[in-house]
Design a protein around this motif. Sequence first.
Motif, PDB file in Angstrom:
ATOM      1  N   SER A 132      42.450  14.370  -8.671  1.00  0.00           N
ATOM      2  CA  SER A 132      40.993  14.575  -8.581  1.00  0.00           C
ATOM      3  C   SER A 132      40.186  13.320  -8.898  1.00  0.00           C
ATOM      4  O   SER A 132      38.990  13.261  -8.633  1.00  0.00           O
ATOM      5  CB  SER A 132      40.557  15.698  -9.527  1.00  0.00           C
ATOM      6  OG  SER A 132      40.790  15.303 -10.862  1.00  0.00           O
ATOM      7  N   SER A 133      40.846  12.287  -9.457  1.00  0.00           N
ATOM      8  CA  SER A 133      40.068  11.116  -9.881  1.00  0.00           C
ATOM      9  C   SER A 133      40.403   9.821  -9.139  1.00  0.00           C
ATOM     10  O   SER A 133      39.736   8.805  -9.338  1.00  0.00           O
ATOM     11  CB  SER A 133      40.274  10.893 -11.389  1.00  0.00           C
ATOM     12  OG  SER A 133      41.649  10.662 -11.642  1.00  0.00           O
ATOM     13  N   ALA A 134      41.407   9.853  -8.259  1.00  0.00           N
ATOM     14  CA  ALA A 134      41.746   8.634  -7.522  1.00  0.00           C
ATOM     15  C   ALA A 134      40.575   8.189  -6.660  1.00  0.00           C
ATOM     16  O   ALA A 134      39.923   9.009  -6.017  1.00  0.00           O
ATOM     17  CB  ALA A 134      42.966   8.865  -6.641  1.00  0.00           C
ATOM     18  N   TYR A 184      34.630   5.260   1.181  1.00  0.00           N
ATOM     19  CA  TYR A 184      34.797   5.389  -0.267  1.00  0.00           C
ATOM     20  C   TYR A 184      35.148   6.849  -0.544  1.00  0.00           C
ATOM     21  O   TYR A 184      34.401   7.748  -0.156  1.00  0.00           O
ATOM     22  CB  TYR A 184      33.477   5.018  -0.946  1.00  0.00           C
ATOM     23  CG  TYR A 184      33.567   4.755  -2.440  1.00  0.00           C
ATOM     24  CD1 TYR A 184      33.329   3.493  -2.963  1.00  0.00           C
ATOM     25  CD2 TYR A 184      33.876   5.774  -3.334  1.00  0.00           C
ATOM     26  CE1 TYR A 184      33.379   3.240  -4.328  1.00  0.00           C
ATOM     27  CE2 TYR A 184      33.947   5.531  -4.698  1.00  0.00           C
ATOM     28  CZ  TYR A 184      33.691   4.259  -5.187  1.00  0.00           C
ATOM     29  OH  TYR A 184      33.743   4.019  -6.541  1.00  0.00           O
ATOM     30  N   ALA A 185      36.291   7.080  -1.168  1.00  0.00           N
ATOM     31  CA  ALA A 185      36.725   8.449  -1.431  1.00  0.00           C
ATOM     32  C   ALA A 185      37.034   8.656  -2.909  1.00  0.00           C
ATOM     33  O   ALA A 185      37.478   7.734  -3.596  1.00  0.00           O
ATOM     34  CB  ALA A 185      37.968   8.767  -0.610  1.00  0.00           C
ATOM     35  N   GLN A 214      40.426   8.973  10.752  1.00  0.00           N
ATOM     36  CA  GLN A 214      41.536   8.152  10.232  1.00  0.00           C
ATOM     37  C   GLN A 214      41.285   7.774   8.770  1.00  0.00           C
ATOM     38  O   GLN A 214      42.198   7.761   7.954  1.00  0.00           O
ATOM     39  CB  GLN A 214      41.697   6.884  11.088  1.00  0.00           C
ATOM     40  CG  GLN A 214      42.315   7.162  12.453  1.00  0.00           C
ATOM     41  CD  GLN A 214      42.354   5.931  13.337  1.00  0.00           C
ATOM     42  OE1 GLN A 214      41.399   5.152  13.389  1.00  0.00           O
ATOM     43  NE2 GLN A 214      43.447   5.741  14.060  1.00  0.00           N
ATOM     44  N   LYS A 215      40.036   7.479   8.459  1.00  0.00           N
ATOM     45  CA  LYS A 215      39.700   7.128   7.073  1.00  0.00           C
ATOM     46  C   LYS A 215      39.907   8.328   6.141  1.00  0.00           C
ATOM     47  O   LYS A 215      40.410   8.178   5.024  1.00  0.00           O
ATOM     48  CB  LYS A 215      38.248   6.648   6.993  1.00  0.00           C
ATOM     49  CG  LYS A 215      38.007   5.315   7.679  1.00  0.00           C
ATOM     50  CD  LYS A 215      36.513   4.996   7.711  1.00  0.00           C
ATOM     51  CE  LYS A 215      36.205   3.811   8.611  1.00  0.00           C
ATOM     52  NZ  LYS A 215      34.744   3.616   8.767  1.00  0.00           N
ATOM     53  N   GLU A 216      39.523   9.508   6.614  1.00  0.00           N
ATOM     54  CA  GLU A 216      39.722  10.722   5.811  1.00  0.00           C
ATOM     55  C   GLU A 216      41.212  10.994   5.590  1.00  0.00           C
ATOM     56  O   GLU A 216      41.640  11.345   4.494  1.00  0.00           O
ATOM     57  CB  GLU A 216      39.065  11.932   6.494  1.00  0.00           C
ATOM     58  CG  GLU A 216      37.545  11.876   6.466  1.00  0.00           C
ATOM     59  CD  GLU A 216      36.883  13.002   7.256  1.00  0.00           C
ATOM     60  OE1 GLU A 216      35.644  12.976   7.366  1.00  0.00           O
ATOM     61  OE2 GLU A 216      37.605  13.888   7.748  1.00  0.00           O
ATOM     62  N   ILE A 242      33.029  10.120   0.326  1.00  0.00           N
ATOM     63  CA  ILE A 242      31.693  10.436  -0.196  1.00  0.00           C
ATOM     64  C   ILE A 242      30.897  11.203   0.875  1.00  0.00           C
ATOM     65  O   ILE A 242      30.132  12.111   0.557  1.00  0.00           O
ATOM     66  CB  ILE A 242      30.951   9.153  -0.635  1.00  0.00           C
ATOM     67  CG1 ILE A 242      31.711   8.427  -1.764  1.00  0.00           C
ATOM     68  CG2 ILE A 242      29.525   9.469  -1.058  1.00  0.00           C
ATOM     69  CD1 ILE A 242      31.708   9.120  -3.100  1.00  0.00           C
ATOM     70  N   THR A 243      31.125  10.868   2.145  1.00  0.00           N
ATOM     71  CA  THR A 243      30.478  11.614   3.231  1.00  0.00           C
ATOM     72  C   THR A 243      30.829  13.100   3.129  1.00  0.00           C
ATOM     73  O   THR A 243      29.942  13.975   3.193  1.00  0.00           O
ATOM     74  CB  THR A 243      30.942  11.082   4.611  1.00  0.00           C
ATOM     75  OG1 THR A 243      30.685   9.684   4.668  1.00  0.00           O
ATOM     76  CG2 THR A 243      30.216  11.785   5.757  1.00  0.00           C
TER      77      THR A 243
END
Lengths: 70, 70, 70, 70, 70, 70
Positions: free
Chosen positions: F40-42, B54-55, F19-21, B61-62
Amino acid sequence: MPVINIKMTHEDGGATKEQKEELSKGITELFAKIFGRGASSAVVIIEELNTDNYAIGGKTITQIRNEVKK
Amino acid sequence: MPVINIKMTHEDGGATKEQKEELSKGITELFAKIFGRGASSAVVIIEELNTDNYAIGGKTITQIRNEVKK
Amino acid sequence: MPVINIKMTHEDGGATKEQKEELSKGITELFAKIFGRGASSAVVIIEELNTDNYAIGGKTITQIRNEVKK
Amino acid sequence: MPVINIKMTHEDGGATKEQKEELSKGITELFAKIFGRGASSAVVIIEELNTDNYAIGGKTITQIRNEVKK
Amino acid sequence: MPVINIKMTHEDGGATKEQKEELSKGITELFAKIFGRGASSAVVIIEELNTDNYAIGGKTITQIRNEVKK
Amino acid sequence: MPVINIKMTHEDGGATKEQKEELSKGITELFAKIFGRGASSAVVIIEELNTDNYAIGGKTITQIRNEVKK
């Protein structure tokens, strides 16, 4: 096309591999029969949820199943 | 009617059974109060996600939690 | 965090701007009260659907509303 | 694989056909570059929502845009 | 239970009321046959999307349909 | 704004944290470049599914991968 997403509760050991295959195949064929497209491109996604995480009418499935048992 | 889907991060041991019941009941009552329908048929689905999945604003978020800790 | 998605039928002229604001605010406050986070970052998305496009137990809401009227 | 769903607000006349094509192509290429699959099978779905139907932190985008203008 | 969401393109005038009824009924019966539950509580939601808003392999359905026509 | 949801199969040990980042950051930047907002809000949400739970053209990814291997 289309994308079909199924969110169901994980109960009685969960959906088997065979049930998932049957559901994916059946929904794809049904859609293709009705709309005349999608037979090769339909995407079916099955998500299983804990019975604590699915509620109807404000009660979780866990609560509903427990009431029935009583 | 309606279907309400909540996607939240799994943090601090995750949402408890009681929190999920409270959320499901509370959202259903709120919806029914505002729209005058759905009290018995509203579906609430809660999905918990790893904080890596979740970003916000391009950071997971991590990553956000780690920055705060520093 | 979280993302909350509401799919509801478009009936009686549809949800008003005020009802949507009340629902968005109410759900966000409820979530923040229960989990202690999300007050400033919760996303609420409301989607309204034609009553032909929402079915319960194999019958569309259009069909269900018509049966009730009879 | 994968299915990527984008829910965005409809603002300034909405996303153009060219913007949607660029987004679909760009996300698919990005995913394929990172994971080494999906180049031909990735599905991208774009949904545009009225600014009354999307809220952050309990306020709709309509409310947020109006506050900024003041 | 379950919730089944279908996202399809709006083509050739769109899905008719009868096609939506047939799809809702058919999927509900299929699910109930396979899993032995859901006949009265399954929710089916159909969403139709502009062909500019649905892409496969990085190309929108509009682009794909145009290539086929050539 | 926007909310971007990615549903992908869990294969080869699954997507790594890195990869998720990269995916979250890349999609957010791409969206912001095209639409001029959302940096900043996505919100980006990644969901990984068992290959039994994702089907294309009526066959699960498990079945498709097995056919390729033969």
